[in-house]
Design a protein around this motif. Structure first.
Motif, PDB file in Angstrom:
ATOM      1  N   ASP A 105       4.077   8.734 -10.823  1.00 61.31           N
ATOM      2  CA  ASP A 105       4.811   9.478  -9.798  1.00 61.31           C
ATOM      3  C   ASP A 105       4.913   8.697  -8.487  1.00 61.31           C
ATOM      4  OD1 ASP A 105       5.958  12.189  -9.605  1.00 61.31           O
ATOM      5  OD2 ASP A 105       4.661  12.309  -7.845  1.00 61.31           O
ATOM      6  N   SER A 106       3.859   7.942  -8.151  1.00 66.04           N
ATOM      7  CA  SER A 106       3.839   7.244  -6.857  1.00 66.04           C
ATOM      8  C   SER A 106       4.119   5.747  -7.022  1.00 66.04           C
ATOM      9  CB  SER A 106       2.477   7.445  -6.175  1.00 66.04           C
ATOM     10  OG  SER A 106       2.220   8.810  -5.982  1.00 66.04           O
ATOM     11  N   THR A 107       3.293   5.041  -7.806  1.00 64.93           N
ATOM     12  CA  THR A 107       3.429   3.580  -7.913  1.00 64.93           C
ATOM     13  C   THR A 107       4.761   3.176  -8.540  1.00 64.93           C
ATOM     14  OG1 THR A 107       1.042   3.572  -8.223  1.00 64.93           O
ATOM     15  CG2 THR A 107       2.145   1.489  -8.578  1.00 64.93           C
ATOM     16  N   ALA A 145      -2.137  10.403   6.978  1.00 65.44           N
ATOM     17  CA  ALA A 145      -0.669  10.445   7.067  1.00 65.44           C
ATOM     18  C   ALA A 145      -0.096   9.813   5.794  1.00 65.44           C
ATOM     19  CB  ALA A 145      -0.165   9.671   8.285  1.00 65.44           C
ATOM     20  N   TYR A 146       1.222   9.618   5.793  1.00 70.07           N
ATOM     21  CA  TYR A 146       1.911   8.949   4.680  1.00 70.07           C
ATOM     22  C   TYR A 146       2.178   7.523   5.147  1.00 70.07           C
ATOM     23  CZ  TYR A 146       5.574   8.188   1.119  1.00 70.07           C
ATOM     24  OH  TYR A 146       6.325   7.723   0.074  1.00 70.07           O
ATOM     25  N   ASP A 147       1.479   6.586   4.563  1.00 67.88           N
ATOM     26  CA  ASP A 147       1.480   5.220   5.093  1.00 67.88           C
ATOM     27  C   ASP A 147       1.962   4.248   4.009  1.00 67.88           C
ATOM     28  OD1 ASP A 147       0.982   3.252   7.003  1.00 67.88           O
ATOM     29  OD2 ASP A 147      -1.082   2.951   6.332  1.00 67.88           O
ATOM     30  N   ALA A 167       0.859  -1.190   0.000  1.00 67.42           N
ATOM     31  CA  ALA A 167       0.000   0.000   0.000  1.00 67.42           C
ATOM     32  C   ALA A 167       0.888   1.230   0.000  1.00 67.42           C
ATOM     33  CB  ALA A 167      -0.916   0.016   1.220  1.00 67.42           C
ATOM     34  N   HIS A 168       0.510   2.205  -0.791  1.00 67.82           N
ATOM     35  CA  HIS A 168       1.274   3.459  -0.938  1.00 67.82           C
ATOM     36  C   HIS A 168       0.253   4.583  -0.770  1.00 67.82           C
ATOM     37  CE1 HIS A 168       4.534   5.653  -3.511  1.00 67.82           C
ATOM     38  NE2 HIS A 168       4.003   6.460  -2.624  1.00 67.82           N
ATOM     39  N   ARG A 169       0.126   5.063   0.468  1.00 67.38           N
ATOM     40  CA  ARG A 169      -0.931   6.031   0.780  1.00 67.38           C
ATOM     41  C   ARG A 169      -0.327   7.399   1.060  1.00 67.38           C
ATOM     42  NH1 ARG A 169      -2.862   1.558   4.797  1.00 67.38           N
ATOM     43  NH2 ARG A 169      -3.996   0.201   3.367  1.00 67.38           N
TER      44      ARG A 169
HETATM   45  C1  ISE Z   1       6.682  11.636  -4.712  1.00 64.66           C
HETATM   46  O1  ISE Z   1       7.121  12.210  -5.926  1.00 64.66           O
HETATM   47  C2  ISE Z   1       7.602  10.552  -4.316  1.00 64.66           C
HETATM   48  O2  ISE Z   1       8.441  10.106  -5.033  1.00 64.66           O
HETATM   49  C3  ISE Z   1       7.241   9.904  -3.043  1.00 64.66           C
HETATM   50  O3  ISE Z   1       8.190   8.960  -2.643  1.00 64.66           O
HETATM   51  C4  ISE Z   1       5.910   9.237  -3.284  1.00 64.66           C
HETATM   52  O4  ISE Z   1       5.489   8.564  -2.124  1.00 64.66           O
HETATM   53  C5  ISE Z   1       4.863  10.265  -3.671  1.00 64.66           C
HETATM   54  O5  ISE Z   1       3.662   9.595  -3.933  1.00 64.66           O
HETATM   55  C6  ISE Z   1       5.309  11.008  -4.923  1.00 64.66           C
HETATM   56  O6  ISE Z   1       4.362  12.010  -5.242  1.00 64.66           O
END
Ligand code: ISE
Ligand code: NAD
Length: 339
Positions: free
Chosen positions: A171-173, A233-235, A153-155
């Protein structure tokens, strides 16, 4: 010996990396900075002893006082600076993504292969996180049998208004994609993207969260819940299911507080807090390797494979189908994984 580094792009992560390069790590100094916003670059340089401010990235790369380059500008600009650093024969650390399209990554691979040596390192810092490293050690150690599945999970708590559903993948996954390739030492064979019920916190037309399914060539399946309006939060979560047991990332809070019949701990506010030590370790390893005349860390091939998987993920988001990930043949330069 001190490595003189030039930083291109002094925004959020650029400033965080300048802080660690100038105040946390050893054997390095920030010798030059640049940004398309010159005031921002000047503001960052003011906090540094003797850092030059260049008008653009090419001037910084050409500066004889810059031994190695750090690229922390917007993703679409990475290709130009990475190619320029390769042409100048300088080591370059490029924040993710290596580049935003398969074609751009192809051009970088071609240039590095023509140079005949590894000059590019890509900022997939999770590979340096203690928890992910411990998890990989258990998986590869074989003590709980062969891996079957990974749940991730990337929250993110929230994102700016310009963020799109596509960016949840690109950008995230992209980090989870790199983790899957690294964890199982395997390439991704296919991607599927499912769109659950949309969060009421997401903007109109924005699919958030997404469920991204990665199928490894070995048959291991990785499911990634990726969300960017989680609020609390960032989880970051991960669990690998093997034949004889499971291994998962623990909570990242250093302490647990027990009070009035409850126990609680801090969840990080953002990626800077969650991965602060991973970034430090990643950069110190790169500084030491570059000072010794080489490089280390995720390669341009890793950057290419991640970008191709993301591109395929975008196709899968639109089609709703299983989409195969088609990679070019891996050049021999990348045979030895140096991460
Ligand atoms: C950000 O650019 C990152 O690389 C972070 O590590 C990531 O968790 C975030 O979702 C991105 O927007
Ligand atoms: P940002 O917008 O805060 O900063 C980017 C900076 O680059 C800005 O100051 C902008 O003016 C500058 N810039 C844009 N084009 C430029 C160009 N052609 N030449 C010089 N400067 C230019 O963005 P950010 O959040 O700092 O992200 C920057 C990069 O770092 C992105 O590729 C992003 O994906 C990556 N990133 C990685 C992580 C991670 O966890 N590894 C976290 C955040 C961001």
């Amino acid at each position: 010996m001190t490595l003189n580094v030039g930083v291109i792009g002094t925004g959020m992560i650029g400033q965080d990396h300048v802080r660690r390069l100038s105040r946390v790590l050893s054997g390095v100094r920030v010798a030059a900075v640049t940004d398309v916003d010159p005031d921002r670059a000047r503001g960052v340089a003011e906090g540094l002893p003797d850092a030059r401010v260049h008008a653009n990235g090419q001037d910084l790369i050409d500066d004889p006082g810059v031994d190695a380059v750090v690229v922390t500008s917007w993703g679409p600009t990475h290709e130009e600076y990475v190619l320029a650093a390769i042409a100048a024969g300088k080591q370059v650390f490029c924040e993710k993504p290596l580049a935003t399209t398969r074609d751009a990554c192809d051009r970088i691979l071609d240039a590095e292969v023509a140079a005949g040596r590894r000059l590019v390192s890509v900022g997939f810092m999770r590979r340096y996180d203690e928890q992910y490293r411990a998890m990989k050690a258990v998986v590869t150690g074989g003590e709980i049998g062969d891996p079957l599945l990974m749940h991730a999970a990337h929250r993110n708590p929230s994102v700016p208004d310009f963020f799109t559903s596509e960016m949840i993948i690109n950008d995230s996954t992209v980090h989870d994609i790199d983790v899957a390739r690294w964890m199982f030492d395997d390439e991704i064979a296919a991607v599927r993207v499912l769109t659950p019920r949309v969060s009421s916190k997401a903007r109109e037309g924005f699919n958030d969260p997404l469920l991204v399914l990665l199928e490894m060539h070995s048959g291991v399946l990785v499911d990634v819940e990726a969300s960017v309006n989680a609020g609390f939060a960032y989880d970051i979560r991960g669990e690998v299911v093997c034949e004889d047991g499971t291994v998962e990332l623990s909570e990242s809070a250093g302490v647990v507080t027990k009070r009035a019949g409850t126990h609680s701990g801090r969840v990080p506010a953002d990626w800077r807090e969650r991965f602060v030590r991973a970034f430090d370790t990643e950069f110190q390893a790169w500084i030491d390797a570059v000072t010794a005349g080489g490089t280390t860390g995720p390669s341009a091939w890793d950057g290419y494979a991640a970008t191709v998987a993301c591109e395929t993920g975008l196709i899968a988001l639109r089609s709703g189908d299983r989409e195969p990930v088609l990679l070019r043949e891996r050049p021999a330069l990348y045979d030895k994984d140096s991460s």
